[in-house]
Design an enzyme around this catalytic site. Structure first.
Site, PDB file in Angstrom:
ATOM      1  N   ALA A 238       0.828  -1.359   0.001  1.00 15.64           N
ATOM      2  CA  ALA A 238       0.071   0.010  -0.052  1.00 15.64           C
ATOM      3  C   ALA A 238       0.832   1.152  -0.001  1.00 15.64           C
ATOM      4  O   ALA A 238       2.077   1.283   0.684  1.00 15.64           O
ATOM      5  CB  ALA A 238      -0.984  -0.018   1.109  1.00 15.64           C
ATOM      6  N   CYS A 350      12.946   3.613   0.748  1.00 14.12           N
ATOM      7  CA  CYS A 350      12.876   4.867   0.010  1.00 14.12           C
ATOM      8  C   CYS A 350      13.803   5.699   1.075  1.00 14.12           C
ATOM      9  O   CYS A 350      13.069   6.624   1.607  1.00 14.12           O
ATOM     10  CB  CYS A 350      11.514   5.727  -0.202  1.00 14.12           C
ATOM     11  SG  CYS A 350      10.386   5.565   0.986  1.00 14.12           S
TER      12      CYS A 350
HETATM   13  C1  SAM Z   1       7.046   1.982   1.749  1.00 17.88           C
HETATM   14  S1  SAM Z   1       5.123   1.422   2.130  1.00 17.88           S
HETATM   15  C2  SAM Z   1       4.955   0.556   0.588  1.00 17.88           C
HETATM   16  C3  SAM Z   1       4.501   1.648  -0.646  1.00 17.88           C
HETATM   17  C4  SAM Z   1       4.210   0.880  -1.576  1.00 17.88           C
HETATM   18  N1  SAM Z   1       4.788  -0.523  -2.080  1.00 17.88           N
HETATM   19  C5  SAM Z   1       3.797   1.528  -2.878  1.00 17.88           C
HETATM   20  O1  SAM Z   1       4.584   1.490  -3.725  1.00 17.88           O
HETATM   21  O2  SAM Z   1       2.855   2.213  -3.086  1.00 17.88           O
HETATM   22  C6  SAM Z   1       5.486   0.195   3.092  1.00 17.88           C
HETATM   23  C7  SAM Z   1       4.464  -0.617   3.825  1.00 17.88           C
HETATM   24  O3  SAM Z   1       4.423  -1.583   4.457  1.00 17.88           O
HETATM   25  C8  SAM Z   1       3.370  -1.970   5.056  1.00 17.88           C
HETATM   26  N2  SAM Z   1       3.899  -2.885   6.328  1.00 17.88           N
HETATM   27  C9  SAM Z   1       4.643  -2.405   7.495  1.00 17.88           C
HETATM   28  N3  SAM Z   1       5.041  -3.582   8.263  1.00 17.88           N
HETATM   29  C10 SAM Z   1       4.547  -4.725   7.340  1.00 17.88           C
HETATM   30  C11 SAM Z   1       4.367  -5.983   7.602  1.00 17.88           C
HETATM   31  N4  SAM Z   1       4.848  -6.634   8.696  1.00 17.88           N
HETATM   32  N5  SAM Z   1       3.584  -6.647   6.746  1.00 17.88           N
HETATM   33  C12 SAM Z   1       3.184  -6.183   5.686  1.00 17.88           C
HETATM   34  N6  SAM Z   1       2.940  -4.984   5.567  1.00 17.88           N
HETATM   35  C13 SAM Z   1       3.633  -4.184   6.336  1.00 17.88           C
HETATM   36  C14 SAM Z   1       2.880  -0.653   5.576  1.00 17.88           C
HETATM   37  O4  SAM Z   1       1.638  -0.607   6.185  1.00 17.88           O
HETATM   38  C15 SAM Z   1       3.159   0.307   4.450  1.00 17.88           C
HETATM   39  O5  SAM Z   1       1.895   0.385   3.490  1.00 17.88           O
END
Ligand code: SAM
Length: 415
Positions: A238, A350
């Site tokens: 997300a 990032c």
């Molecule tokens: C850097 S953002 C991702 C951005 C996304 N890939 C995009 O291009 O739009 C990191 C995401 O990792 C999720 N996240 C954090 N810990 C996590 C976990 N243990 N398992 C799955 N998702 C996780 C967060 O909710 C967040 O949405």
């Protein structure tokens, strides 16, 4: 008779107080009933004010006998930034005075706000142009100087404090999109608009022919190569920019994220673009399955995106970073175990901090069966390649064209 101040400026002042007083990010706009155009304008004004905060405070200091209450200070900051970036003096000053008049804790300061902003309107713009480039906060600057040297960090700061361009990823033909919107087709395939205005008002937004994605952020999905027909796990998906890319490239995508709320953003984005992916809310650390390819865009300090999110240094001071580094390592370890033999994984963050990038790949040195592959995609520059085999992207790369987000990415193969 008092005139109503613009709802966008009023909401921008509230947003500034939320960020600077409560440490809550700008994205946390829940509960604000604003028309879409006002909402976009409020976010833009608050973002520009935060980007100009150091300069605004320097200009305001000689005019203030003592530091006023936060709300009053934020009204002055907003007015100063607008006046120094070409805002019409009468409209800005009278709106700021009315915003002060409407608040219990700022009404008493409206005379002072009027007087100070009139002075800023007269000589602020010329003085602004002579101010030094603002510095990144100390907690971030020190480790960055250690990693990239003082001149490298100064070059990043010169870009970080400028308004960034808007980059789009095309669902189909990027060259045609660039032509239709009067943008530039970047060597890596993103379309760049220098002056975009309200995003949702741009042609093609409603039809979903593109989505907003920084040029650097668009690279990790491309490094997976041809994913058509392959099972791909977007492991921290997300709000879904990379999920959309993978789906548009014909992959069978599973988009996984811990946050069900953030997953809704992917659902909306898929709906708007007419693309498809399987959405799963859950913890990636316990996710099971076998995939041809995995994109791990791990949660990180987001220090590469400060030019787009100047609220971040006010929301945290780096205290969460050691926990994030540990989580990134655990996610990478688990992800490698979900790959089919020969499968490919792209690890990305990032962040500008090597601890959240290069160091994770260096630590794989002694892991049997994992190979670091040379990243390949159109438009990559040799200078972006890092020693351990990944790509290091910095905000000062392509500086003359508006820079790019700071990112790290590496391609791994299992078995
Ligand atoms: C850097 S953002 C991702 C951005 C996304 N890939 C995009 O291009 O739009 C990191 C995401 O990792 C999720 N996240 C954090 N810990 C996590 C976990 N243990 N398992 C799955 N998702 C996780 C967060 O909710 C967040 O949405």
């Amino acid at each position: 008779m008092p005139v109503s101040p613009s709802p966008a400026r009023q909401a921008a002042v509230d947003l500034l107080t939320q960020v600077l007083g409560e440490g809550r990010p700008l994205s946390d706009m829940a509960g604000r009933a604003l028309a879409p155009a006002d909402r976009a304008a409020a976010l833009r004004l608050a973002t520009e004010t935060l980007r100009g905060l150091e300069r605004a405070d320097r200009l305001l200091k000689p005019h203030l006998r003592k530091r006023p209450a936060l709300r009053v200070m934020n009204i002055l900051r907003l007015g100063t930034v607008e006046l120094c970036s070409g805002g019409a003096a009468h409209g800005v000053v009278s709106d700021c005075v009315e915003i002060a008049a409407a608040g219990k804790r700022s009404a008493g300061a409206k005379g002072m706000i009027n007087a100070v902003l009139r002075k800023i309107a007269a000589d602020g713009p010329a003085a602004w142009a002579k101010l030094r480039v603002p510095r990144l906060p100390r907690w971030l600057r020190d480790p960055l100087v250690a990693a990239w040297g003082a001149p490298g960090v100064a070059a990043m700061e010169a870009v970080q404090f400028r308004a960034p361009p808007l980059d789009l990823t095309a669902k189909g033909d990027a060259a045609a999109l660039a032509e239709a919107l009067g943008g530039t087709l970047l060597p890596t395939g993103s379309v760049r608009l220098q002056e975009a205005g309200q995003v949702s008002a741009l042609p093609g937004y409603v039809d979903g022919t593109w989505w907003v994605q920084d040029a650097a952020a668009a690279l990790p999905a491309k490094l997976l190569g041809d994913v058509a027909g392959k099972s791909v796990l977007d492991m921290c998906a997300a709000p879904g920019g990379k999920t959309l890319q993978l789906a548009a490239a014909g992959a069978d995508v599973t988009a996984l994220d811990l946050s069900a709320t953030r997953l809704e953003r992917i659902r909306e984005n898929l709906g708007r673009t007419g693309l498809q992916a399987r959405l799963v809310a859950g913890d990636a650390l316990v996710h099971e399955g076998r995939y041809d390819a995995i994109l791990l865009d791990a949660p990180c300090s987001a220090t590469g995106t400060l030019r787009r999110h100047p609220d971040l240094p006010h929301a945290h001071q780096g205290e969460r970073i050691s926990g994030l580094i540990e989580l990134q390592g655990a996610l990478l370890d688990h992800a490698l175990g979900l790959l089919k033999p020969g499968g490919r994984l792209v690890f990305a963050t990032c962040s500008l901090l090597p601890d959240e990038g290069e160091c994770h790949i260096e630590a794989l040195d002694d892991r049997p069966g994992v190979t670091v592959l040379r990243p390949e995609a159109p438009g990559l520059e040799e200078g972006w390649r890092s020693e351990e085999g990944g790509l290091r992207l910095r905000p000062d790369f392509w500086a003359d064209a508006g820079g790019m987000d700071g990112f790290y990415m590496a391609v791994l193969q299992a078995g």
